[in-house]
Design a protein around this motif. Structure first.
Motif, PDB file in Angstrom:
ATOM      1  N   LEU A   1       0.830  -1.212   0.000  1.00 47.40           N
ATOM      2  CA  LEU A   1       0.000   0.000   0.000  1.00 47.40           C
ATOM      3  C   LEU A   1       0.861   1.257   0.000  1.00 47.40           C
ATOM      4  CD1 LEU A   1      -2.896  -0.830   2.520  1.00 47.40           C
ATOM      5  CD2 LEU A   1      -2.992  -0.837   0.024  1.00 47.40           C
TER       6      LEU A   1
ATOM      7  N   ILE B   1      -6.510  -1.506   8.532  1.00 42.46           N
ATOM      8  CA  ILE B   1      -6.693  -0.654   7.356  1.00 42.46           C
ATOM      9  C   ILE B   1      -8.183  -0.413   7.187  1.00 42.46           C
ATOM     10  CG2 ILE B   1      -6.269  -0.368   4.888  1.00 42.46           C
ATOM     11  CD1 ILE B   1      -4.437  -3.144   6.552  1.00 42.46           C
TER      12      ILE B   1
ATOM     13  N   ASP C   1     -11.653   1.091   5.254  1.00 41.91           N
ATOM     14  CA  ASP C   1     -12.109   0.969   3.869  1.00 41.91           C
ATOM     15  C   ASP C   1     -11.568   2.087   2.994  1.00 41.91           C
ATOM     16  OD1 ASP C   1     -13.444  -0.085   1.710  1.00 41.91           O
ATOM     17  OD2 ASP C   1     -15.409   0.689   2.270  1.00 41.91           O
ATOM     18  N   ASP C   2     -11.301   3.252   3.577  1.00 39.11           N
ATOM     19  CA  ASP C   2     -10.744   4.368   2.805  1.00 39.11           C
ATOM     20  C   ASP C   2      -9.242   4.521   3.020  1.00 39.11           C
ATOM     21  OD1 ASP C   2     -10.891   5.197   5.417  1.00 39.11           O
ATOM     22  OD2 ASP C   2     -11.841   7.125   4.994  1.00 39.11           O
ATOM     23  N   LEU C   3      -8.586   3.419   3.437  1.00 44.98           N
ATOM     24  CA  LEU C   3      -7.127   3.277   3.459  1.00 44.98           C
ATOM     25  C   LEU C   3      -6.396   4.127   4.493  1.00 44.98           C
ATOM     26  CD1 LEU C   3      -6.175   2.773  -0.300  1.00 44.98           C
ATOM     27  CD2 LEU C   3      -6.958   1.121   1.402  1.00 44.98           C
TER      28      LEU C   3
ATOM     29  N   VAL D   1      -4.281   3.716   7.688  1.00 47.00           N
ATOM     30  CA  VAL D   1      -3.496   2.593   8.214  1.00 47.00           C
ATOM     31  C   VAL D   1      -2.967   2.959   9.594  1.00 47.00           C
ATOM     32  CG1 VAL D   1      -1.509   1.080   7.844  1.00 47.00           C
ATOM     33  CG2 VAL D   1      -2.813   1.930   5.873  1.00 47.00           C
TER      34      VAL D   1
ATOM     35  N   ALA E   1      -8.443   2.906  -5.352  1.00 48.32           N
ATOM     36  CA  ALA E   1      -7.962   3.925  -4.414  1.00 48.32           C
ATOM     37  C   ALA E   1      -7.828   5.284  -5.098  1.00 48.32           C
ATOM     38  CB  ALA E   1      -6.622   3.497  -3.825  1.00 48.32           C
TER      39      ALA E   1
ATOM     40  N   LEU F   1     -11.625  -1.041  -0.675  1.00 42.80           N
ATOM     41  CA  LEU F   1     -11.691  -2.425  -0.192  1.00 42.80           C
ATOM     42  C   LEU F   1     -13.073  -3.024  -0.428  1.00 42.80           C
ATOM     43  CD1 LEU F   1      -9.663  -2.206   3.154  1.00 42.80           C
ATOM     44  CD2 LEU F   1      -8.914  -3.110   0.949  1.00 42.80           C
TER      45      LEU F   1
ATOM     46  N   CYS G   1      -8.730   8.128  -2.431  1.00 40.55           N
ATOM     47  CA  CYS G   1      -8.386   8.189  -1.009  1.00 40.55           C
ATOM     48  C   CYS G   1      -6.906   7.904  -0.749  1.00 40.55           C
ATOM     49  CB  CYS G   1      -9.256   7.214  -0.211  1.00 40.55           C
ATOM     50  SG  CYS G   1      -9.182   5.496  -0.763  1.00 40.55           S
TER      51      CYS G   1
ATOM     52  N   LEU H   1      -3.524   7.302   2.818  1.00 40.50           N
ATOM     53  CA  LEU H   1      -2.257   6.578   2.947  1.00 40.50           C
ATOM     54  C   LEU H   1      -1.132   7.530   3.303  1.00 40.50           C
ATOM     55  CD1 LEU H   1      -2.096   3.975   0.009  1.00 40.50           C
ATOM     56  CD2 LEU H   1      -2.168   3.502   2.457  1.00 40.50           C
TER      57      LEU H   1
END
Length: 485
Positions: free
Chosen positions: A35, A170, A172-174, A176, A218, A225, A312, A316
């Motif tokens: 990612l 993680i 759904d909208d990344l 982390v 993404a 996801l 998104c 990240l």
């Protein structure tokens, strides 16, 4: 291993079957490393991975323009290859990923194999295939970076970019973050998990094709996801009419003083300022546009905080600063990714640094050459991809770029189906200095009935806006160079 024999990374999804959504995912360092590697990808690599159907603003059309322009419009033949397959400056890290996003050979270098080549002393190498050696031969011999030059895989629990030793959550909208009890309580509140839900846990093993699909989602979705698990069709609405936001830049993006040469543009547009047909420009602006293809995603996010307004990846980027995610020595690699040596354009408006010229420790070849330089001995003076001189280019509103000719100009006007009496030509200058007063004058011009010349300057921020528009709308010129409606 995946069904097609390729390597995979595992990720456990927590799925609300009733509402058809992925609540969050849990994984180890291998998936999170993949990612975070998204942030190192040059924009041109993303367009290539999606076969010029990335749907990111004008980037697909910009990439096609590089493909279509003749090699004589570039400083060297290699310049075109550099833009179509830009080198990832973090290639030595990304080559160690368990699943690679980019299918390019990341550790290959190319040398001259001509016997008795005595022109190069020391011998040159390049990460770009097809560079012309001083002896006239093409550098197509493949070699590799020596193992001692690679980022050594240490015997620790850490990953390539992220810290090891724990699981990661993680969203759904990344977003982390390391898996903790406090994070789980926060998710329960945010997602309403206090009520009785039928939550299914499912482990997916993602190969390179699935990872690339996740990357695309993404870029264009806030729920990548969920889209991946339920195989939701990717749709993109409103990209052609997206308006630039008022808060366009990150605060640090407008603080630095730039060494920026003024750029003159002649716009052919409607008199009522409703649309731009095309701009007639010189090499400087074309080089600026083409150079975008080599800029890494992380550098775009550093300047603009977003890449695609519907995506998104910015989450990240924010996660890199999160406690316990990324190794300290990799933070700058992701937050301010650099360009590979010589991959910057002639005007570094986005202020992305290049890696220094690299040395190979082989006794036969160890000096990295500038692929943009048509001759040895004056390499550092060649920064531009595109030939300068008196050549003009036509740039359409959606960033289709061709060399200027009267036939192509007439073709663009006819295709617009706008009477010539409703068209004017405006000349403006993009500069870092603002001029408060603007002088206007009318003179006769053919084939238009009137030539409307606007002598004035904009902040250099206008150039940053123009580059931003390339990534978020298919009307890049109109959205920036026309007065707001």
């Amino acid at each position: 291993m995946s069904s097609n024999g390729g390597p995979t990374v595992a990720v456990k999804l927590f799925v609300d079957k009733e509402k058809k959504r992925v609540l969050f995912a849990e994984s180890d360092k291998d998936f999170v490393d993949v990612l975070f590697s998204f942030l190192t990808l040059p924009l041109g690599t993303i367009v290539r991975l999606f076969n010029k159907q990335s749907q990111i603003g004008c980037l697909d059309e910009l990439y096609r323009s590089v493909e279509s322009l003749g090699e004589d419009h570039f400083q060297t033949t290699a310049c075109k290859a550099m833009l179509l397959r830009p080198v990832n400056a973090a290639a030595l890290h990304c080559d160690r990923l368990k699943v690679k996003v980019d299918d390019a050979d990341l550790t290959a270098i190319y040398v001259c194999l001509q016997s008795g080549c005595s022109c190069c002393s020391p011998r040159y190498f390049s990460p770009v295939r097809g560079v012309t050696c001083s002896c006239g031969a093409t550098m197509n011999g493949t070699r590799r970076w020596p193992q001692s030059s690679l980022v050594a895989a240490q015997e620790t629990a850490d990953g390539i970019f992220c810290k090891g030793g724990s699981k990661f959550i993680i969203t759904d909208d990344l977003h982390v973050a390391p898996s903790t009890t406090s994070l789980m309580f926060s998710l329960m509140d945010k997602l309403g998990l206090h009520e009785e839900l039928d939550i299914k846990e499912e482990v997916l093993h993602l190969n390179s094709n699935k990872i690339i699909s996740l990357l695309r989602r993404a870029l264009l979705s806030k729920h990548p996801l969920t889209g991946l698990y339920f195989d939701v069709a990717i749709t993109r609405d409103g990209a052609s009419s997206y308006q630039l936001p008022h808060n366009l830049f990150a605060p640090q993006a407008i603080e630095a003083e730039l060494k920026f040469k003024p750029i003159t543009i002649k716009l052919v547009q409607t008199k009522d300022n409703s649309s731009v047909l095309y701009a007639e420009v010189k090499q400087d602006l074309v080089d600026l546009f083409f150079g975008l293809l080599c800029i890494p995603v992380g550098s775009i996010l550093k300047t603009y905080t977003q890449l695609s307004p519907d995506g998104c990846l910015d989450n990240l980027y924010k996660s890199v600063n999160g406690a316990g995610c990324v190794k300290q020595d990799c933070r700058n690699l992701l937050l301010s990714p650099k360009l590979a040596p010589f991959f910057g354009c002639s005007s570094n408006v986005l202020q992305v640094e290049e890696l220094p010229r690299r040395c190979h420790n082989s006794p036969s070849y160890h000096y990295e050459m500038n692929p943009k330089s048509p001759k040895r001995g004056d390499e550092d003076s060649y920064r531009a991809y595109v030939n300068g001189g008196s050549i003009n280019f036509i740039v359409t509103d959606d960033l289709c770029i061709v060399n200027f000719s009267l036939a192509k100009s007439l073709q663009a006007i006819r295709a617009a189906k706008i009477p010539k009496g409703k068209l004017v030509e405006k000349e403006l200058t993009l500069d870092k200095t603002q001029v408060s007063a603007r002088q206007e004058k009318y003179i006769f011009f053919s084939p238009f009935s009137v030539l409307y010349v606007l002598n004035g300057c904009f902040f250099w921020q206008q150039v940053l806006k123009l580059l931003r528009a390339v990534m978020i709308t298919r009307n890049a010129l109109s959205s920036v160079l026309l007065p707001p409606i």
